[in-house]
Design a protein around this motif. Sequence first.
Motif, short mmCIF file in Angstrom:
data_model
loop_
_atom_site.label_atom_id
_atom_site.label_comp_id
_atom_site.label_asym_id
_atom_site.label_seq_id
_atom_site.Cartn_x
_atom_site.Cartn_y
_atom_site.Cartn_z
N ARG A 1 0.85 -1.19 0.00
CA ARG A 1 0.00 0.00 0.00
C ARG A 1 0.88 1.24 0.00
NH1 ARG A 1 -4.94 -0.37 4.11
NH2 ARG A 1 -5.76 1.08 2.57
N SER A 2 0.31 2.34 -0.43
CA SER A 2 1.03 3.61 -0.46
C SER A 2 0.79 4.36 0.84
CB SER A 2 0.58 4.45 -1.66
OG SER A 2 1.11 5.75 -1.57
N HIS A 3 1.82 4.49 1.65
CA HIS A 3 1.68 5.22 2.91
C HIS A 3 1.39 6.70 2.66
CE1 HIS A 3 2.78 1.67 5.01
NE2 HIS A 3 4.05 1.66 4.60
N ALA A 4 1.97 7.28 1.63
CA ALA A 4 1.70 8.68 1.31
C ALA A 4 0.25 8.86 0.88
CB ALA A 4 2.64 9.16 0.21
N GLY A 5 -0.27 7.89 0.11
CA GLY A 5 -1.67 7.97 -0.28
C GLY A 5 -2.60 7.91 0.91
N PRO B 1 -6.70 1.74 -2.52
CA PRO B 1 -5.79 0.93 -3.35
C PRO B 1 -4.85 0.06 -2.52
CG PRO B 1 -5.94 3.15 -4.23
CD PRO B 1 -6.64 3.17 -2.90
N ALA B 2 -4.74 -1.20 -2.92
CA ALA B 2 -3.85 -2.15 -2.25
C ALA B 2 -3.58 -3.30 -3.21
CB ALA B 2 -4.45 -2.67 -0.94
N GLY C 1 -0.36 -13.33 -2.75
CA GLY C 1 -0.40 -14.59 -2.01
C GLY C 1 0.35 -15.69 -2.74
N GLN C 2 0.28 -16.88 -2.21
CA GLN C 2 0.98 -18.01 -2.81
C GLN C 2 0.33 -18.45 -4.12
OE1 GLN C 2 3.86 -19.73 -1.67
NE2 GLN C 2 4.00 -17.84 -0.48
N ASP C 3 -0.98 -18.23 -4.25
CA ASP C 3 -1.70 -18.73 -5.42
C ASP C 3 -2.21 -17.65 -6.35
OD1 ASP C 3 -1.32 -21.32 -4.49
OD2 ASP C 3 -3.16 -21.27 -3.30
N ARG C 4 -2.30 -16.43 -5.88
CA ARG C 4 -2.89 -15.40 -6.73
C ARG C 4 -2.41 -14.02 -6.35
NH1 ARG C 4 -9.13 -14.37 -4.66
NH2 ARG C 4 -8.59 -13.92 -2.48
N LEU C 5 -2.65 -13.08 -7.25
CA LEU C 5 -2.41 -11.66 -7.03
C LEU C 5 -3.77 -10.98 -7.03
CD1 LEU C 5 -0.30 -9.28 -6.91
CD2 LEU C 5 -0.60 -9.12 -9.39
N ARG C 6 -4.08 -10.27 -5.96
CA ARG C 6 -5.35 -9.55 -5.88
C ARG C 6 -5.07 -8.06 -5.88
NH1 ARG C 6 -9.41 -8.32 -1.79
NH2 ARG C 6 -8.00 -9.10 -0.18
N VAL C 7 -5.63 -7.38 -6.86
CA VAL C 7 -5.39 -5.95 -7.06
C VAL C 7 -6.66 -5.19 -6.70
CG1 VAL C 7 -4.71 -4.17 -8.69
CG2 VAL C 7 -3.76 -6.48 -8.90
N ARG C 8 -6.59 -4.36 -5.70
CA ARG C 8 -7.74 -3.53 -5.30
C ARG C 8 -7.48 -2.10 -5.75
NH1 ARG C 8 -9.30 -3.47 0.91
NH2 ARG C 8 -7.76 -1.77 0.97
N ASN C 9 -8.08 -1.74 -6.87
CA ASN C 9 -7.97 -0.41 -7.45
C ASN C 9 -9.15 0.45 -7.00
OD1 ASN C 9 -5.52 -0.79 -8.72
ND2 ASN C 9 -6.42 -1.46 -10.64
#
Length: 244
Positions: free
Chosen positions: A26-30, A78-79, A83-91
């Motif tokens: 995550r973006s700490h500045a955001g 945004p985050a 993980g071991q099995d997937r990439l989860r993108v929260r836009n």
Amino acid sequence: MTTPEEQPPEPQPPVGGAEHTDRVFRSHAGIGSGALLLGLVGWLCVDAILAGEGRTPWLALAALILVVPLTVAFTLRPAVYAGQDRLRVRNPFRVVALPWGQVAALRSGYSNEVLTRSGAKYQLWAIPVSLRQRKSAARQEARATAARAAEREGRSDHAGRGGRGGLTARGLGGFGGLGGSSGPVSEGPVRSGGDRAMDDLRELWESREKAESAQGEVSVRWAWEILGPALAGAVVLGILLAVG
């Protein structure tokens, strides 16, 4: 909204010590800028609601309903979960779940993006690109390279003259003495924070893309918890402005 000059995101340690817990970027500045914006918007709108006259409280309420979800969407929300099995993108407005087997590339340019094998492309809002930090990292890398070369030259000079009883570079205060480096020079390349985060994601992807548990289909979900209130606030605000 996050900007290219903000501080890079840092991976957060797993909670509870679980071995396969997702790593979170995550973006700490955001987050910091979002908290400040929410405080400012809340103060202005609440003051207008309590002290305003006529249509002002209603306009302020509609603006609050519109602005708060949008501010949360572009700063706090945004985050990236790796993980071991997937990439989860929260836009801001979507959540994309990509099994590692469906990832074709993780690309860094003017923005950080993940590309799927089907050709789809998704931006990683939580890992912004900072051109300033890239330039700073390039300058540090150039200085580190020069320092390593000078240190190797100093050691070679020391070995060549030490056997003849000559003075060494360290004896003259060169390396480790006057104006020199007092510690070891890092051998690794200097990278900006965002690029380091992308390197970590690429390393995990390359190690897990062929795993049986990392296969599946890409799923995309719209963030109606953000879009719903924002659309409602926009409609109410538009009606109030149209009525006059």
